[in-house]
Enzyme design. Sequence first.
Site, PDB file in Angstrom:
ATOM      1  CE  LYS A 114      38.469 -16.435 -17.236  1.00  0.00           C
ATOM      2  NZ  LYS A 114      38.481 -15.599 -16.011  1.00  0.00           N
ATOM      3  CE  LYS A 197      27.040 -15.802 -15.860  1.00  0.00           C
ATOM      4  NZ  LYS A 197      27.925 -16.519 -14.904  1.00  0.00           N
ATOM      5  CE  LYS A 200      31.740  -7.704 -14.115  1.00  0.00           C
ATOM      6  NZ  LYS A 200      32.216  -7.407 -12.752  1.00  0.00           N
TER       7      LYS A 200
END
Length: 334
Positions: A114, A197, A200
């Site tokens: 990240k 994957k 959200k």
Amino acid sequence: MTKQRLYSGMQPSADSLQIGNYIGALLQWRGMQEEYDAFFSVVDLHAITVAQDPEHLREKTRRTAAQYIAAGIEPSRSTLYVQSHVRAHAELAWILSTITGFGEAGRMTQFKDKSQKQGADATSVGLFTYPILMAADILLYQTDVVPVGDDQKQHVELTRDLAERFNSRFGDTFVVPKPVIQAETARIYDLQDPTSKMSKSAESHAGVLWLLDEPSVTAKKIMRAVTDSEGSVRYDRSEKPGVSNLLTIYSALSGRPIAEIEDEYAGRGYGDFKKGLRDVVVSEFEPVRARALELLDDPAELDRLLAVNADRAAEIADATLATVYERVGLLRRG
């Protein structure tokens, strides 16, 4: 016989949970609450490691809790609460951060991935210490087992290391938890990009099945799901990722083996197969959606349930924290 204790949680990172959360977490949790003394949290402190709109965060937190309950996580049988309602989470995280090596925290794969995407200036210290807060979440409740996906296994290993380190330095204080890794078949992929994957945070919602979507929207997404040109309903993750993903969903929600579903749709083509899957998903989601919306129509009652459960969680968490403060030598308040 005393039940072993279990802890898990999800971030309130969207207005609705998606089918991957439902299959990969909620369905497992629902079964586990019968076997374990289960603690399930909406981890809103983790959510603020990225920028949030305050009012929207509060709404997402309620909506996530409502979906936990609607999916079968019973507040009377499990301890279901909001993370920030138990102050000991943040307090223990600070104590644990003082025994965590800088290099050790920096080696966490999720942080490295990240921070590389965001850049150093856009990456918060909170994101860096995220796994330490996760360790606090788990250790506060003297947790025996933690159900996690492969992507969180490293964080549970850090939790185990910190528990053992603290116990070695200050005396036996924490139970050293064990991860329960979810099966590969529980991993759900995006309907429009079945090599990624389902998430959200996906850029496009066209391939995401949301629990709170209108049934007609869910049905349309399934009928438009990416497949391939072969036309045969069979599982082959490398060669047929789209069809394999749909088979995984069908099997997980119907409780039927994939081979049995393959046999049923042999020679019938993708249209019939998608219609069958559509009916399974919609019938599974409809009562969950209805119950969640019912709970959200009475936010005062939902907040009351969460407060009662937070009190139950805090009683255990505060006792653990008091022991930790004593062991590390902090002066007791007079």
